[in-house]
Structures are given as C-alpha cells and as structure tokens.
Design a protein around this motif. Structure first.
Motif, short mmCIF file in Angstrom:
data_model
loop_
_atom_site.label_atom_id
_atom_site.label_comp_id
_atom_site.label_asym_id
_atom_site.label_seq_id
_atom_site.Cartn_x
_atom_site.Cartn_y
_atom_site.Cartn_z
N ALA A 294 -23.18 -37.56 48.68
CA ALA A 294 -23.76 -38.61 49.52
C ALA A 294 -25.03 -38.17 50.23
CB ALA A 294 -22.72 -39.06 50.56
N PHE A 295 -25.18 -36.89 50.47
CA PHE A 295 -26.29 -36.36 51.26
C PHE A 295 -27.36 -35.71 50.39
CE2 PHE A 295 -22.49 -33.83 51.02
CZ PHE A 295 -22.93 -32.70 50.35
N THR A 296 -27.26 -35.84 49.08
CA THR A 296 -28.13 -35.10 48.17
C THR A 296 -29.58 -35.57 48.22
OG1 THR A 296 -26.35 -34.56 46.63
CG2 THR A 296 -28.59 -34.53 45.75
N HIS A 297 -30.48 -34.62 48.38
CA HIS A 297 -31.91 -34.81 48.16
C HIS A 297 -32.28 -33.94 46.95
CE1 HIS A 297 -33.31 -36.74 52.04
NE2 HIS A 297 -32.04 -36.43 52.31
N ILE A 298 -33.27 -34.38 46.19
CA ILE A 298 -33.72 -33.50 45.10
C ILE A 298 -34.32 -32.25 45.71
CG2 ILE A 298 -34.08 -35.37 43.44
CD1 ILE A 298 -37.09 -35.18 44.04
N ASN A 299 -34.21 -31.12 45.02
CA ASN A 299 -34.77 -29.88 45.54
C ASN A 299 -36.06 -29.48 44.83
OD1 ASN A 299 -33.78 -28.93 43.10
ND2 ASN A 299 -32.03 -27.88 44.01
N SER B 296 -18.60 -36.06 49.98
CA SER B 296 -18.86 -35.62 51.35
C SER B 296 -17.54 -35.17 51.95
CB SER B 296 -19.46 -36.76 52.20
OG SER B 296 -18.50 -37.75 52.46
N ALA B 297 -17.63 -34.48 53.07
CA ALA B 297 -16.40 -34.01 53.72
C ALA B 297 -15.51 -35.19 54.11
CB ALA B 297 -16.76 -33.19 54.96
N ASP C 98 -22.68 -29.19 54.12
CA ASP C 98 -22.12 -30.49 54.54
C ASP C 98 -20.75 -30.31 55.18
OD1 ASP C 98 -21.79 -33.54 54.39
OD2 ASP C 98 -20.08 -32.82 53.20
N ALA C 99 -19.88 -29.52 54.52
CA ALA C 99 -18.53 -29.32 55.04
C ALA C 99 -18.55 -28.65 56.41
CB ALA C 99 -17.70 -28.50 54.05
#
Length: 467
Positions: free
Chosen positions: A11-16, A129-130, A155-156
């Motif tokens: 859910a929190f992923t941004h490309i790196n 996500s957690a 995230d966790a």
C-alpha cells in the motif's frame, strides 16, 4: 499455516527509480510529478499511456494463457477465462511476445522445525501493510534484505508498531534514494559505467559511508561490496535500526514453536514470519522441451540479450526479463519491444545461432565475475549499456556526434528514457527537450571535468618544462 492472497503491491510502495528513468521514451510523467511516484501515480500513468495509444481495445482481460506451442511457422496460443465458465479461446500468430515478468512464483526458504511454528508464514507478495495483514503490534520476523524486505520492515516498525527482527544471511549495503540532493539513479551514467566496476565499487562505498555510515555500524555486515549485488534502497531502514525499531539478525538455524534460533546463538520469540525471499521464473504455458531450452535451471535464462532463444529465433520474444541494476524496467522493455518490431517487419535479422549462444555464455560469465552467486543475480544488466547495445541493432543508439549539444548530458548524466528516441526508427522530435530536463548531478560533472582536465594539465606542465 501458510496463507495465500492475490498478487499486488504494498500500500505504501513508491518506485525506487526516479521518474526520469522509469517512463516510456515518448511519454514523460506529467509536470509536477514527484521524483519517486507512488504506485497510484504509476497506475494512472500506465492507464494514461494505454489510452493515449489506443491499446486498451486490444487487451483481453480476465483470461490467462494456458498453452503456447508452435505448429509449423505459426504459434498457437490457448487462453482460458478466469471465471467459472473456464471458456477457452485459441489464437494463431506468426510472432508472439511473452511479457509475464520474472516475478512469477514466490520462492520460500525452509528451515528445520518450521512445521512447529504456530503463527503465519507469508511471502512478500502477500504483504500489503501491517494493518491489512493484521500484524499491528505483533512480533514479526522478516527473512531477506532486498527492497521488499526493507519496505515491509519499515512499514511494520513505523506504521504497525511491530517488534521487527530482520534475518539476513549475506547482509547488505543500503543505498539512499537521494545522494547529495539528487535521485541516486541520476549518478548512473555512461562515464560511470565505462569506468571499471571495481573502481565504481569503491566510489559507491564512499558515497554510502558519507550518507549513512558503514553498514557494519548498524549490524548489516555485508559479505559483498555494493555493486556485487542488486541494489537495496531504503534509508528509512537505517533510521529504524538506529532507534531500535528493527533488530538485524543472522541466518535462521532452527525454529521451535514460536522461538526462532539464529546462527549466532541468539533467539527471538515471534508471532508471524514474512519471507522476502524472491521469486522463481516460470513459464507454465510452455511445453517441457521449450521450457528446458529457455530455463536451463537455477533461474537462468538461455536467451540472447534476455529476449530470444537461439533455437527458436525471432518469432518468439521475451520482453522485460532483465533485472536492471539501476533505472526502470519500462524503457528497457520498450527498447526490447522496438527491436522485436523491426525483426517482425524483416528490416533486420538476428545473428547466427552460434553467435547468439556464444553471447549468452559470455554474458553468463560476466555476471558470475561481478555478482555473488544467487538465483537473484542471473539476469542482471546495467540499463544504459544494455539499452545502448540493443538499440544499436536497429539504429536507435544515441550518437554523441549527431547531438553535440546533448553529448555532455549523455556522458555525465543518466539522460532519461527519451535518449533512445533521438535516432533510428520512430524518432521523436521532442526527445532533445526531455533530455534537457534530466538533471546532471554536480558530483558527476565535477569528477568528469577533473578527469578531462588531467591530460590538459599534464600537457601544460610538459610544455612549461620544455620552455
């Protein structure tokens, strides 16, 4: 037990990889897009590209390919609907592109006593996500230290307030998204890639020391040097380690109930285990003979430039089956696809079977000489050099001499995706303008100027002595 949920993205992923190097060559991100877009922005971007090029009408959703085989000069593709009807449809074609990706089948590590573990054992493909995965406030053990493991751990720890332990056999050098104010992938340029990788390794170490300190300070203890493994990016992990939110552990020795014992003699009591242990490449729709030719074992691909089987030729292309060491998969896949199109049109030809087999062996030896042995490192490639190589087959490799105004940026900067539209078929008249928008890092500019200045300084010193 081991749960399974559909694939997706955290859910929190941004490309790196920055937006400059993670886009199609003639379709830049909208103005104002942040350097590292969120996955929702990527979704909008892909949909926008699809609709702008009238591709959607050609896509058949809710079906999967169950068989692909060649009959004479044609390929027969059998699909099956994913609803309860399981309706099958058969297509025939002269040319077929396989673009299913190399993240196919989750690979799970196995440990003595894992059957006694009472909690959940999940793979990173399941983690959203957690909160979604129900690990808030629990004791979570993460296995692996790739990009998925780093994202899940932070995230966790930060959002889920979990007690996180992260187990790694080989340790890691953790890169920052930004280095001296610029996205890290902008430092990857031809000047750097033409430098012997052993020297670049030392420079990468120095940059990491300057930005976050030596990884041994944080218990990461890498067994290899930075450029000998796929980059792991996530400065937030260092933050979490420093504050004690994440504890780094060595390899797992055994599991006894909810107690996990590590090879250094320490142990941790955990509620859930998250395996961030990668994927195996598989082609379940190919027959055994073709599968054996293309996948000889250990996640290696017997493909010329990771695209064509020497035994099959140009009628079957595998698009996107390369693990880029920097830069995004989109421009690489696009270059592969453009090459395939020129072959389909008969404008160019593949080399001989012997030449392709030789190139595959040489590439395999090159990877063995640089990267540590792992199923993760069988299809590695530097995207700029790889794209230059493939683009040269159909005349799209950017020429410094034809574009002297851009030469400096193409040498000292990453150049962005549009550089492979300067020349060759499907040239794009706005390519130069887009290249000029890609920042050139100050450090690379200064280093390159210094290197270029050294011969001039030596000549001047020689003249002065003779004078």
């Amino acid at each position: 037990g081991k749960s399974r949920v559909p694939y997706g993205v955290m859910a929190f992923t941004h490309i790196n990889v920055s937006k400059y190097n993670f886009c199609f060559s003639d379709f830049p991100f909208p103005e104002g897009t942040r350097d590292f877009p969120h996955h929702n922005e990527i979704d909008k971007y892909i949909n926008s590209y699809t609709d702008s090029n009238n591709i959607r009408q050609h896509i058949h959703f809710h079906c999967q390919v169950v068989n692909l085989q060649r009959t004479g000069d044609l390929w027969t593709v059998t699909t099956e609907s994913t609803d309860t009807s399981k309706r099958r449809t058969v297509y025939t074609a002269r040319f077929v592109a396989v673009a299913t990706g190399h993240h196919v089948t989750p690979r799970l590590a196995h440990f003595d006593g894992e059957d006694t573990f009472p909690g959940r054992i999940m793979h990173s493909s399941e983690y959203k996500s957690a909160k979604v995965n129900g690990v808030n406030g629990r004791r979570l053990l993460i296995v692996g230290i790739g990009n998925s493991a780093i994202d899940a751990a932070t995230d966790a720890a930060l959002s889920g307030h979990c007690e996180v332990s992260l187990s790694t056999r080989s340790g890691a050098w953790i890169l920052s998204n930004y280095v001296f104010g610029y996205p890290a992938d902008l430092y990857v340029c031809r000047a750097a890639l033409w430098t012997p990788w052993q020297i670049s390794n030392k420079l990468a170490e120095m940059m990491i020391w300057l930005t976050s300190g030596h990884p041994n300070n944080w218990g990461l203890n890498p067994r290899k040097r930075p450029l000998e493994a796929h980059p792991a990016i996530g400065p937030a992990l260092i933050h979490c380690i420093q504050r004690g939110y994440v504890k780094i552990k060595p390899d797992i020795g055994r599991i006894e109930g909810d107690e996990v014992y590590f090879t250094d003699g320490s142990k941790a009591v955990v509620d859930d285990i998250l395996m961030c242990t990668g994927y195996d490449i598989e082609f379940p729709f190919l027959n055994d003979d073709l599968n054996a030719r293309i996948l000889p074992g250990n996640n290696a691909l017997n493909l010329y430039k990771y695209v064509f089987s020497p035994d099959v030729g140009c009628s079957l292309a595998f698009i996107g089956f390369i693990q880029t060491t920097s830069g995004g998969i989109l421009p690489v896949s696009e270059t592969q696809a453009r090459w395939f199109v020129q072959l389909c049109k008969g404008n160019i030809q593949l080399p001989s079977t012997d030449s392709m087999n030789l190139a595959i062996r040489e590439e395999r030896e090159k990877i063995k000489g640089r990267f540590y042995a792992s199923p993760r490192h069988t299809i590695q490639g530097d995207p700029i050099l790889y794209n230059d190589d493939v683009a040269s087959f159909f005349g799209a490799r950017p020429s410094f001499w034809r574009h002297p105004v851009l030469a400096w940026r193409l040498l000292a900067g990453s150049g962005g995706a549009s550089q492979w539209r300067l020349d060759g078929p499907d040239r794009w008249k706005q390519a130069s303008r887009e290249i000029l928008k890609v920042p050139v890092t100050g450090l690379m500019a200064y280093l390159l100027l210094l290197v270029l200045a050294i011969p001039l300084i030596l000549v001047c010193a020689l003249i002065a002595n003779l004078w």
